[in-house]
Structures are given as structure tokens and as C-alpha cells.
Design a protein around this motif. Sequence first.
Motif, PDB file in Angstrom:
ATOM      1  N   GLU A   1      68.138  20.693 -12.975  1.00 36.06           N
ATOM      2  CA  GLU A   1      67.647  19.533 -13.721  1.00 36.06           C
ATOM      3  C   GLU A   1      66.143  19.641 -13.973  1.00 36.06           C
ATOM      4  O   GLU A   1      65.656  19.308 -15.060  1.00 36.06           O
ATOM      5  CB  GLU A   1      67.959  18.245 -12.956  1.00 36.06           C
ATOM      6  CG  GLU A   1      67.659  16.991 -13.751  1.00 36.06           C
ATOM      7  CD  GLU A   1      67.988  15.720 -12.982  1.00 36.06           C
ATOM      8  OE1 GLU A   1      68.269  14.702 -13.638  1.00 36.06           O
ATOM      9  OE2 GLU A   1      67.938  15.744 -11.731  1.00 36.06           O
TER      10      GLU A   1
ATOM     11  N   ASP B   1      67.292  18.423  -8.010  1.00 41.34           N
ATOM     12  CA  ASP B   1      68.146  19.519  -8.414  1.00 41.34           C
ATOM     13  C   ASP B   1      67.334  20.523  -9.237  1.00 41.34           C
ATOM     14  O   ASP B   1      66.689  20.152 -10.218  1.00 41.34           O
ATOM     15  CB  ASP B   1      69.312  18.990  -9.250  1.00 41.34           C
ATOM     16  CG  ASP B   1      70.232  20.097  -9.729  1.00 41.34           C
ATOM     17  OD1 ASP B   1      70.131  20.457 -10.921  1.00 41.34           O
ATOM     18  OD2 ASP B   1      71.016  20.602  -8.912  1.00 41.34           O
TER      19      ASP B   1
ATOM     20  N   GLU C   1      74.176  23.794  -2.871  1.00 44.25           N
ATOM     21  CA  GLU C   1      73.361  23.458  -4.046  1.00 44.25           C
ATOM     22  C   GLU C   1      71.877  23.578  -3.698  1.00 44.25           C
ATOM     23  O   GLU C   1      71.426  23.085  -2.668  1.00 44.25           O
ATOM     24  CB  GLU C   1      73.692  22.022  -4.483  1.00 44.25           C
ATOM     25  CG  GLU C   1      72.922  21.557  -5.706  1.00 44.25           C
ATOM     26  CD  GLU C   1      73.251  20.114  -6.055  1.00 44.25           C
ATOM     27  OE1 GLU C   1      72.746  19.630  -7.078  1.00 44.25           O
ATOM     28  OE2 GLU C   1      74.013  19.482  -5.288  1.00 44.25           O
ATOM     29  N   ARG C   2      71.126  24.223  -4.549  1.00 42.55           N
ATOM     30  CA  ARG C   2      69.700  24.424  -4.322  1.00 42.55           C
ATOM     31  C   ARG C   2      68.941  23.156  -4.655  1.00 42.55           C
ATOM     32  O   ARG C   2      69.045  22.644  -5.764  1.00 42.55           O
ATOM     33  CB  ARG C   2      69.191  25.593  -5.179  1.00 42.55           C
ATOM     34  CG  ARG C   2      67.670  25.757  -5.171  1.00 42.55           C
ATOM     35  CD  ARG C   2      67.184  26.334  -3.862  1.00 42.55           C
ATOM     36  NE  ARG C   2      65.772  26.650  -3.941  1.00 42.55           N
ATOM     37  CZ  ARG C   2      64.811  25.961  -3.333  1.00 42.55           C
ATOM     38  NH1 ARG C   2      65.118  24.891  -2.584  1.00 42.55           N
ATOM     39  NH2 ARG C   2      63.558  26.323  -3.437  1.00 42.55           N
ATOM     40  N   ARG C   3      68.178  22.611  -3.694  1.00 41.55           N
ATOM     41  CA  ARG C   3      67.378  21.415  -3.902  1.00 41.55           C
ATOM     42  C   ARG C   3      65.902  21.772  -3.735  1.00 41.55           C
ATOM     43  O   ARG C   3      65.533  22.649  -2.951  1.00 41.55           O
ATOM     44  CB  ARG C   3      67.746  20.325  -2.893  1.00 41.55           C
ATOM     45  CG  ARG C   3      69.206  19.952  -2.838  1.00 41.55           C
ATOM     46  CD  ARG C   3      69.648  19.227  -4.078  1.00 41.55           C
ATOM     47  NE  ARG C   3      68.994  17.917  -4.218  1.00 41.55           N
ATOM     48  CZ  ARG C   3      69.218  17.089  -5.222  1.00 41.55           C
ATOM     49  NH1 ARG C   3      70.045  17.443  -6.205  1.00 41.55           N
ATOM     50  NH2 ARG C   3      68.608  15.918  -5.278  1.00 41.55           N
TER      51      ARG C   3
END
Length: 408
Positions: free
Chosen positions: A49, A46, A4-6
Motif C-alpha cells: 500500500e 502494508d 505479510e510484510r509490515r
Amino acid sequence: MGGERRLTTREAAERLGVKPETIYAYVSRGQLTSRRAPAGRGSTFDAAEVDALARRGARREPSVTGGDLALRTGITLIDADRCYFRGVDTTELAAHYGYEEVAEWLWTGALRPGVRFTAPEEALAAARRAVDALPGHCSPMDRLRVAVVAAASADPLRFDLSEDAVLGTARSLIPTLVDALPRLESGTDRASAPIPRRLWSRLTEQRPDEASLRVLSAALVLLIDHDLAASTLAARVAASARAHPYTIVSAGFGALDGPLHGAASTLTHRMLREVLERGSAAAVVADHLRAGRRVPGLGHRVYRGEDPRARALFRLLEDVPQAGPALRAAREVAATTARHAPLHPNVDLALGVLTVSAGMSAAAGETVFAVARTAGWIAHALEEYEERPMRMRPSGHYQGLRPPQPLP
């Protein structure tokens, strides 16, 4: 994290166009979710988001040293000295359609040829009673401000912010404002007459010819909106707080009241009258320059060249025989001032020519501006109602004494 890209705090701030401190404010309000970085240093966010928050209209803030607040809008674009409503050149719209047709199209996306707005009897009666109770010296803008409040009081469903209800309010409020103004021209208007014809009879005793009505109609279309001018921003702030349409128009009227915005045409009217009385544009321009005042009706902060709205109106004014003297005076003012500064005529100078040549009062241009812009404020309200409520909440940059301070 499953790949997941943070984003880091700084990356999230850059993506939203805000300061890192604002990211933490978004977290505290529940608008963003943060996680501690794997190494325990700082927070991560995120990316999806953050992008969703950007699409909902997270504000892009000015820096401490200055800058402009930017809001997404699909209503007006000003580009390369041209103005467009929903991608269509405003001068073309003004040449082919009437005010009510363009307003309806701007609100709904549907063109309804020949559409007419009518005032509800109860709202109009309330507005007229309120306007008639004002002192005789009150200006048309005073009457418009009172009329919108009175019309609101007659509408118990004004708090319904559904799209259909807001559109119904818009279609009834504009003719109520116009028809509540005292009639100056003898005779009566048909209830089905277009808004420009009904407004004309409230601005002058002279009967209009077709060429003059074309100028007024075009002016109303061209002035419907002009991106986020001061009055439009005020209207959007009110809409962000979910104010009803009457209050939104009242907010616009409040910001409109001043020589730098809606009342600018009042100054051009008086200047042109003085030029005609003295027979010299040079003398009048010299008086303004000597007193350190800017020459009214020239220059615009968003156009490098001539205001396209002014160019369109001047072209139409050439077909109005009685406009000749005021039109020549305006051109002399522009030519004289150009010797000192490269300033071009703006829409207020064109409005001044119309109001002077038609025997209107100095406040008539501001009245035209206010009635026209009401449609634009409603369009922006409809757009803002689709955004997150209360999104326009700037943070102040406190410059006062640091606490704690002794009790005064």
C-alpha cells in the motif's frame, strides 16, 4: 499476519520521502491504512500500500532546513549540461522539426510532419476584441494574458478535461494567442503558415529571411519546457486542482512575469543595445558590477557550463547577416565578465541577440518564451491530470507566536 510484510512508521516515511508526521496525515485522509503493532507500540503499514501511494505521487517533502520539492515527470531531463525531451536531445529536435511538430509529439508521442495549428474563428475574434480594448502602452505579455482569458470565455466546453478535449484546446489556443497580437509587419499571413512565421510578424516590422526564421523556430522548440521551472510548477499546481487548460496557461503566465524567469531576456536586450550604442562591452559590464547587479544573460542554476540552448541558437545566429553586431556584443560581454566570474551565456543572451538584430522590442524575447512554454505547460497538465487530484498541498512550517494569544 500470514507472513505479510509490515512497515513501521519510520520505514514508511523513509520509503515515501516524507516526515513521520505526514504519514499520520495520510492515515487521517484515508490514503494509508494503519494497524497497531503486535506489541501495542506504534503503528504498522502494508508495504504494498505504501509503494502504491508512492507510485501515485505522494509528495517528497523538503526538510525544515531546506531542500527541493521533487515530482516524477517523463517530459524533460536535464543531465550533464544537456536537455532532453522524452529522452531526445532538444537541440536535435530543434534542428530537424518545427515547433508545432515537436509540441504535438510531446503531447501525444506521435510525430506528425507538417502539422499546423489553427485558431477557431470565435475564440480568435473574442481574443482580438479584448486585446484591441487595451491601452496602447500595454506590453505583448499584457495582451497574451487578456487573450487567454477571452479565448476561454468563448469556449463553453473548456471544463472537459478528457485527453482529446485538452489536446483540441492546446492546438487551438496557441495560434489564438499568436494571431491575437497586433501585426507589425505589412501584409498578411496565410492561416496555414507555421507558428514561427506568424509570430515573427507580431514582433517586428522587418520581413524575415530564412536564416532568421530558423533561429526563431529553433528558439520556440528549445523553450517548450525546462523541467519544473517556476511557471511550470505553477501550471502543475493548477492542474493538480483540475483547472482547465486556459487557467493552467494563465497560471504559467503569472509565474513567468518577472526578471528572474521569462522577462530575463528583456534585460539582455537592453544591455546589448547599450553595448552597441556605447561601443564598449567593458564599460557596460563595469556599470553592472559597480551597481552590484548581475550581468544579464550569463549563468544558469542548472548548468555548470554553457546553456545548450544558447549554444544551438548562437550557431544559427552566425548565419544571419544582420545579427553580426549584436552577436559580437554578446560575446564581448561574456568574455569581459569571464575575467571576474566563470559564467557562461544562457538562452536569454541568445534571445537578446535575435531581438536586437531583428529590430524587435525589448519585450519580444519574453513573448517568444511565453508562446513556446505554453506547449510545455499543456504537456505537464496532461501528465498531472493522471495523478491524484490535489496532491501538491505543502504543509507550512509555522514560525509565528504560539497560541493562545490575546485578541488584538
